[in-house]
Write a protein that holds these residues in place. Structure first.
Motif, PDB file in Angstrom:
ATOM      1  N   ILE A 183       0.738  -1.164  -0.066  1.00 47.64           N
ATOM      2  CA  ILE A 183       0.108   0.153   0.158  1.00 47.64           C
ATOM      3  C   ILE A 183       0.809   1.306  -0.057  1.00 47.64           C
ATOM      4  O   ILE A 183       0.224   2.153  -0.384  1.00 47.64           O
ATOM      5  CB  ILE A 183      -1.011  -0.114   1.257  1.00 47.64           C
ATOM      6  CG1 ILE A 183      -0.258  -0.278   2.465  1.00 47.64           C
ATOM      7  CG2 ILE A 183      -2.077  -1.051   1.064  1.00 47.64           C
ATOM      8  CD1 ILE A 183      -1.127  -0.124   3.670  1.00 47.64           C
ATOM      9  N   ASP A 195       4.904  -0.536   3.243  1.00 46.00           N
ATOM     10  CA  ASP A 195       3.921  -0.823   4.109  1.00 46.00           C
ATOM     11  C   ASP A 195       2.884  -1.645   3.271  1.00 46.00           C
ATOM     12  O   ASP A 195       2.497  -1.777   2.113  1.00 46.00           O
ATOM     13  CB  ASP A 195       2.823   0.700   4.378  1.00 46.00           C
ATOM     14  CG  ASP A 195       3.812   1.601   5.192  1.00 46.00           C
ATOM     15  OD1 ASP A 195       4.572   1.293   5.874  1.00 46.00           O
ATOM     16  OD2 ASP A 195       3.265   2.789   4.943  1.00 46.00           O
ATOM     17  N   ALA A 197      -0.981  -4.112   3.755  1.00 45.17           N
ATOM     18  CA  ALA A 197      -2.076  -4.326   4.202  1.00 45.17           C
ATOM     19  C   ALA A 197      -2.349  -5.584   4.986  1.00 45.17           C
ATOM     20  O   ALA A 197      -1.436  -6.579   4.647  1.00 45.17           O
ATOM     21  CB  ALA A 197      -3.014  -4.289   3.153  1.00 45.17           C
ATOM     22  N   SER A 263      -2.620  -1.610  14.432  1.00 47.86           N
ATOM     23  CA  SER A 263      -2.523  -0.136  14.180  1.00 47.86           C
ATOM     24  C   SER A 263      -1.737   0.816  15.082  1.00 47.86           C
ATOM     25  O   SER A 263      -2.238   1.941  15.117  1.00 47.86           O
ATOM     26  CB  SER A 263      -3.884   0.438  13.736  1.00 47.86           C
ATOM     27  OG  SER A 263      -4.758   0.096  14.777  1.00 47.86           O
ATOM     28  N   ARG A 268      -4.346   3.191  10.555  1.00 49.72           N
ATOM     29  CA  ARG A 268      -4.851   2.018   9.817  1.00 49.72           C
ATOM     30  C   ARG A 268      -4.049   0.544  10.197  1.00 49.72           C
ATOM     31  O   ARG A 268      -2.780   0.964  10.435  1.00 49.72           O
ATOM     32  CB  ARG A 268      -5.098   2.176   8.477  1.00 49.72           C
ATOM     33  CG  ARG A 268      -3.780   2.223   7.657  1.00 49.72           C
ATOM     34  CD  ARG A 268      -4.116   2.093   6.130  1.00 49.72           C
ATOM     35  NE  ARG A 268      -4.525   0.834   6.108  1.00 49.72           N
ATOM     36  CZ  ARG A 268      -4.791   0.485   4.458  1.00 49.72           C
ATOM     37  NH1 ARG A 268      -4.842   1.244   3.718  1.00 49.72           N
ATOM     38  NH2 ARG A 268      -5.302  -0.628   4.263  1.00 49.72           N
ATOM     39  N   LYS A 270      -1.774  -1.900   9.581  1.00 45.10           N
ATOM     40  CA  LYS A 270      -0.747  -2.307   8.299  1.00 45.10           C
ATOM     41  C   LYS A 270       0.493  -2.770   8.937  1.00 45.10           C
ATOM     42  O   LYS A 270       0.749  -2.490  10.280  1.00 45.10           O
ATOM     43  CB  LYS A 270      -0.650  -0.920   7.577  1.00 45.10           C
ATOM     44  CG  LYS A 270       0.214   0.037   8.368  1.00 45.10           C
ATOM     45  CD  LYS A 270       0.348   1.255   7.286  1.00 45.10           C
ATOM     46  CE  LYS A 270       0.894   2.551   8.150  1.00 45.10           C
ATOM     47  NZ  LYS A 270       0.971   3.752   7.151  1.00 45.10           N
ATOM     48  N   HIS A 272       4.338  -1.894   8.593  1.00 48.23           N
ATOM     49  CA  HIS A 272       5.725  -1.061   8.003  1.00 48.23           C
ATOM     50  C   HIS A 272       7.111  -1.960   8.207  1.00 48.23           C
ATOM     51  O   HIS A 272       7.264  -2.348   9.396  1.00 48.23           O
ATOM     52  CB  HIS A 272       5.705   0.325   8.948  1.00 48.23           C
ATOM     53  CG  HIS A 272       7.142   0.940   8.269  1.00 48.23           C
ATOM     54  ND1 HIS A 272       6.839   1.624   6.916  1.00 48.23           N
ATOM     55  CD2 HIS A 272       8.116   1.156   8.945  1.00 48.23           C
ATOM     56  CE1 HIS A 272       8.154   2.040   6.934  1.00 48.23           C
ATOM     57  NE2 HIS A 272       9.078   1.897   7.915  1.00 48.23           N
TER      58      HIS A 272
END
Length: 291
Positions: A183, A195, A197, A263, A268, A270, A272
């Protein structure tokens, strides 16, 4: 008359006791250590120290600018310094004989390579090599408890020292840490990783064999974070998790479940994900196998 004396004495005693209690209640109370529970770091109390007196020589100042040394900048923590230099923050504490790892000073110069490491030649160039995909073999793990560092203002800082070139033996066969789609891609300035999802609670796995050098929430902007050291060249970082399932100094295998997606410290759900080559962020898409 006797009764009046008793009442006067009693009221005087009560007044004195009240004054003593009032005096006691005005004393400062020590703040407790904050424990955010399993999976998060135990936050040490922030030490409040006076700024260094102008002209004061800070620890390690004689090594400023030398290869293998780092000059502390405003906003630094030992966790961030370790990540930026590809080292375990606990090793940095040991190499510099730091009495209190929770306090470092702006302008202080820290050794960020092992004492026995040789300085790199001036013309050394590191060359990346292709990698080979591996298989995922998930496994469970345990809990976590780490630390962070505070910084006090002082003198201006110097740039970080250059790292030694990577060994060909340190190249790694990576796997994707989660199944989710991309994303946000890599950008050396705005996004030092990628990143991915996913759903809250989805497994996050180790992208390669390694050792946990940090597991906690002490690095601002990363939320609940795990950092793995794979060899003398590579680190990986897994940020914004909901739950951490490994602890510092624990060895992990490629494909082992180390966290659950979340999160934390972001807007949100995800993951990282970063790959650091000698502390420098590189584009994970160049290292991960094709999907």
């Amino acid at each position: 008359m006797v009764g009046m004396r008793v009442r006067v004495c009693l009221s005087g005693s009560l007044l004195l006791a009240g004054m003593l209690l009032a005096g006691c209640s005005s004393r400062p109370q020590l703040a407790p250590v904050e424990d955010r529970g399993a999976g998060l770091s135990r936050q040490a109390p922030m030490a409040v120290l006076p700024a260094a007196v102008p002209g004061t020589v800070l620890p390690g100042a004689e090594n400023a600018g030398k290869p293998g040394y780092y000059t502390v900048k405003p906003g630094d923590t030992l966790i961030r310094i370790g990540l930026e230099n590809g080292q375990n923050w606990r090793d940095i504490v040991r190499w510099n004989s730091l009495d209190n790892p929770n306090v470092i000073e702006v302008g202080q110069v820290l050794r960020v390579v092992p004492p026995t490491a040789a300085a790199p030649p001036a013309n050394a160039v590191a060359v990346a090599r292709p990698v080979v995909p591996g298989n995922v073999t998930p496994n469970a793990a345990t809990s976590t408890l780490p630390a962070s560092a505070a910084v006090r203002p002082a003198s201006p800082s110097a740039p970080a020292a250059a790292a030694a070139p990577a060994s060909a033996d340190d190249e790694v066969a990576w796997i994707w840490p989660v199944r989710g789609s991309l994303i946000a891609g890599f950008d050396e300035v705005r996004n030092k990783g990628i990143d991915l999802a996913g759903q809250a609670g989805e497994p996050v796995v180790a992208s390669a064999d390694g050792r946990v050098v940090y597991a906690g929430s002490g690095l601002r902007g990363y939320g609940n974070l795990i950092i793995l050291k794979h060899n003398n060249t590579y680190l990986t970082a897994y940020a914004h998790n909901q739950t951490l399932l490994v602890k510092e100094d624990q060895s992990v295998r490629k494909g082992q479940k180390i966290a659950e997606m979340g999160s934390s410290d972001t807007d949100r759900v995800k993951l990282h994900f970063e790959i650091r080559r000698q502390g420098k962020p590189v584009d994970p898409a160049r290292y991960l196998p094709p999907r």
